[in-house]
Design an enzyme around this catalytic site. Structure first.
Site, PDB file in Angstrom:
ATOM      1  N   ILE A 184       0.837  -1.207   0.000  1.00 47.34           N
ATOM      2  CA  ILE A 184       0.000   0.000   0.000  1.00 47.34           C
ATOM      3  C   ILE A 184       0.867   1.251   0.000  1.00 47.34           C
ATOM      4  O   ILE A 184       0.537   2.251  -0.648  1.00 47.34           O
ATOM      5  CB  ILE A 184      -0.933  -0.018   1.228  1.00 47.34           C
ATOM      6  N   TYR A 190      -0.466  -7.738  16.919  1.00 45.53           N
ATOM      7  CA  TYR A 190      -0.625  -6.785  15.818  1.00 45.53           C
ATOM      8  C   TYR A 190      -1.959  -6.043  15.956  1.00 45.53           C
ATOM      9  O   TYR A 190      -2.016  -4.807  15.813  1.00 45.53           O
ATOM     10  CB  TYR A 190      -0.565  -7.540  14.497  1.00 45.53           C
ATOM     11  N   LYS A 203      -2.667  -2.047  16.505  1.00 45.71           N
ATOM     12  CA  LYS A 203      -3.538  -1.254  15.635  1.00 45.71           C
ATOM     13  C   LYS A 203      -4.620  -0.534  16.447  1.00 45.71           C
ATOM     14  O   LYS A 203      -5.033   0.574  16.093  1.00 45.71           O
ATOM     15  CB  LYS A 203      -4.145  -2.144  14.552  1.00 45.71           C
ATOM     16  N   THR A 218      -0.918  -7.874  -0.194  1.00 51.96           N
ATOM     17  CA  THR A 218       0.392  -7.229  -0.069  1.00 51.96           C
ATOM     18  C   THR A 218       1.442  -8.274   0.300  1.00 51.96           C
ATOM     19  O   THR A 218       1.118  -9.355   0.802  1.00 51.96           O
ATOM     20  CB  THR A 218       0.373  -6.155   1.030  1.00 51.96           C
TER      21      THR A 218
END
EC number: 1.1.-.-
Length: 274
Positions: free
Chosen positions: A9, A158, A162, A191
């Site tokens: 991204i 993770y 976030k 990705t």
């Protein structure tokens, strides 16, 4: 400025800004991959104003040093916090920091707070942080930020990072009204990071995953569009729309005291490595 601008991204975002004539600062960890991406962006966009900075966001001393040098030579209108990692086994940096936390939370905190005085000098400054819908399953927790006392689950660590980014965005928006802050979920995107860190998830979703350009769409809108700046600062977005940061009945809301504790811990760590 786009962190992690050499792939995924971040690269798609950097390319689109370059194509529109913007000056782009790529902040990347890997010199070879970053130089390759910079060369491609220049060739494909025809824009020579692409600067490369090699910075490991998991190393707060390096981040502080980078900002000190950057502000002597450059101005900045938009910061895009895109770089992140999902390490599935607990790893420590040279400073003894858990790697996901060091990159996704402390690195973002140090870079953003250090650049706020630079951004405040410009017209229409913005900070966009690429978060994740995964944070919806997490309530802010400050008791074990570096996973020292609990069983390590990289996906959940993770997601907690976030959630921390969303809380930081809301706090920064209140503290610095001259800057428009936002964070966003890009959708589930094909990705290199997803392929590497979540191979099972990647295999299950397959063709339903978004392209990198689709993932970058809301990032670009938040960074550049006048209509995005007209939205209240501090919101969480998906597909160019503000969306809730908590699921109904999920009990993931945090108290002001819990949020203040996060800031205090991050500030203490940030100053320790300054």
């Amino acid at each position: 400025m786009v962190t992690g601008g050499n792939s995924g991204i971040g690269r798609a975002t950097a390319f689109e800004i370059a194509k529109r004539g913007g000056t782009v600062h790529l902040v990347c960890r890997d010199q070879n991959r970053a130089e390759g991406a910079r060369g491609e962006i220049i060739r494909e966009s025809g824009n020579q104003n692409i600067f490369l900075h090699i910075v490991d966001l998991s190393d707060p001393k390096t981040v502080w040093k980078f900002v000190e040098n950057f502000k002597q030579e450059h101005t900045l209108n938009v910061l895009i916090n895109n770089a992140g990692c999902m390490v599935n086994k607990r790893e420590l940096t040279e400073d003894g920091l858990e790697k996901n936390f060091a990159t996704n939370t402390l690195g973002v905190y140090v870079l953003t707070t250090a650049l706020i005085p630079v951004l405040e000098k410009e017209h229409d400054p913005r900070v966009v942080t690429v978060s994740s819908g995964g944070m919806l399953v997490q309530k802010l927790s400050t008791d074990d930020l570096q996973s020292e006392r609990t069983a390590f689950d990289g996906t959940m660590v993770y997601a907690q990072n976030k959630r921390q980014q969303v809380v930081l965005t809301e706090r920064w928006a209140r503290a610095h009204p001259a800057i428009h802050f936002s964070c966003m979920h890009p959708g589930w995107v094909d990705t290199p990071g997803v392929r590497l860190s979540m191979p099972g998830f990647h295999a299950r979703l397959g063709a339903r995953l978004r392209s990198e350009a689709q993932g970058a769409d809301t990032v670009l809108w938040l960074a550049l569009a006048p209509t995005a700046a007209a939205q209240p600062s501090g919101r969480f977005f998906q597909d160019r729309k503000p969306v809730p940061t908590h699921l109904p009945l999920a009990r993931t809301s945090s108290s002001p005291a819990e949020e203040e504790k996060l800031i205090e811990i991050l500030e203490e760590l940030a100053q320790r490595f300054k």
